[in-house]
Design a protein around this motif. Sequence first.
Motif, PDB file in Angstrom:
ATOM      1  N   LEU A  52       0.603  -1.228  -0.037  1.00  0.00           N
ATOM      2  CA  LEU A  52       0.104   0.006   0.145  1.00  0.00           C
ATOM      3  C   LEU A  52       0.796   1.285   0.004  1.00  0.00           C
ATOM      4  O   LEU A  52       0.459   2.190  -0.546  1.00  0.00           O
ATOM      5  CB  LEU A  52      -0.861  -0.017   1.165  1.00  0.00           C
ATOM      6  N   LYS A  53       1.856   1.284   0.535  1.00  0.00           N
ATOM      7  CA  LYS A  53       2.595   2.492   0.728  1.00  0.00           C
ATOM      8  C   LYS A  53       3.255   3.091  -0.684  1.00  0.00           C
ATOM      9  O   LYS A  53       2.919   4.427  -0.631  1.00  0.00           O
ATOM     10  CB  LYS A  53       3.803   2.407   1.733  1.00  0.00           C
ATOM     11  N   PRO A  54       3.569   2.473  -1.595  1.00  0.00           N
ATOM     12  CA  PRO A  54       3.815   3.139  -2.822  1.00  0.00           C
ATOM     13  C   PRO A  54       2.890   3.713  -3.481  1.00  0.00           C
ATOM     14  O   PRO A  54       2.783   4.888  -3.963  1.00  0.00           O
ATOM     15  CB  PRO A  54       4.480   1.959  -3.548  1.00  0.00           C
ATOM     16  N   ILE A  55       1.505   3.005  -3.235  1.00  0.00           N
ATOM     17  CA  ILE A  55       0.157   3.424  -3.937  1.00  0.00           C
ATOM     18  C   ILE A  55      -0.067   4.541  -3.245  1.00  0.00           C
ATOM     19  O   ILE A  55      -0.357   5.710  -3.906  1.00  0.00           O
ATOM     20  CB  ILE A  55      -0.901   2.546  -3.795  1.00  0.00           C
ATOM     21  N   ILE A  56      -0.195   4.988  -2.003  1.00  0.00           N
ATOM     22  CA  ILE A  56      -0.513   5.922  -1.147  1.00  0.00           C
ATOM     23  C   ILE A  56       0.594   7.271  -1.390  1.00  0.00           C
ATOM     24  O   ILE A  56      -0.064   8.409  -1.612  1.00  0.00           O
ATOM     25  CB  ILE A  56      -0.497   5.609   0.490  1.00  0.00           C
ATOM     26  N   LYS A  57       1.783   6.863  -1.423  1.00  0.00           N
ATOM     27  CA  LYS A  57       2.782   7.808  -1.979  1.00  0.00           C
ATOM     28  C   LYS A  57       2.450   8.374  -3.174  1.00  0.00           C
ATOM     29  O   LYS A  57       2.415   9.751  -3.548  1.00  0.00           O
ATOM     30  CB  LYS A  57       4.169   7.425  -1.956  1.00  0.00           C
ATOM     31  N   THR A  58       2.107   7.914  -4.212  1.00  0.00           N
ATOM     32  CA  THR A  58       1.836   8.362  -5.623  1.00  0.00           C
ATOM     33  C   THR A  58       0.567   8.895  -5.528  1.00  0.00           C
ATOM     34  O   THR A  58       0.545  10.199  -6.207  1.00  0.00           O
ATOM     35  CB  THR A  58       1.616   7.017  -6.465  1.00  0.00           C
ATOM     36  N   VAL A  59      -0.421   8.507  -4.961  1.00  0.00           N
ATOM     37  CA  VAL A  59      -1.831   9.024  -4.837  1.00  0.00           C
ATOM     38  C   VAL A  59      -1.675  10.435  -4.181  1.00  0.00           C
ATOM     39  O   VAL A  59      -2.086  11.625  -4.381  1.00  0.00           O
ATOM     40  CB  VAL A  59      -2.878   8.277  -4.319  1.00  0.00           C
ATOM     41  N   CYS A  61       0.792  12.455  -3.373  1.00  0.00           N
ATOM     42  CA  CYS A  61       1.978  13.015  -3.560  1.00  0.00           C
ATOM     43  C   CYS A  61       1.819  14.678  -3.131  1.00  0.00           C
ATOM     44  O   CYS A  61       2.653  15.332  -2.453  1.00  0.00           O
ATOM     45  CB  CYS A  61       2.725  12.979  -4.876  1.00  0.00           C
TER      46      CYS A  61
END
Length: 123
Positions: A52-59, A61
């Motif tokens: 989840l963390k990469p998705i949350i960082k992308t969304v 940003c």
Amino acid sequence: MKVILKIVVVAAALWAATQLVDGITVNADTTAMRIGTLLAVALIFGIVNAVLKPIIKTVGCAFYVLTLGLFALVVNAGLLLLTSWLAGKLDVPFHVSGFVAAFWGAIIVAIISWVLNMILGDD
């Protein structure tokens, strides 16, 4: 071997969080069960962060930029709450009682994990 070391580091950080934050508990009877529970929760936490963390960082940003990275504290607290919920669904005796406990627990886990990774080496 590197993955096992990461899980042990996170388990140690989670243990420290259970000792320092009132709302984070491990309800195991014996020391061996506590260690097993902390290792299981560290594994769950690692999987949640990896997915989840990469998705949350992308969304999110823009929130990271606007808050100078402080939004990461809120995200980490949410991920710790999600880990607690998943642990409950998997009958792992680990519980985080609310957002404030998750917030402080996430800070403690991050700091202790960082220190242990610096000591043990991250490569």
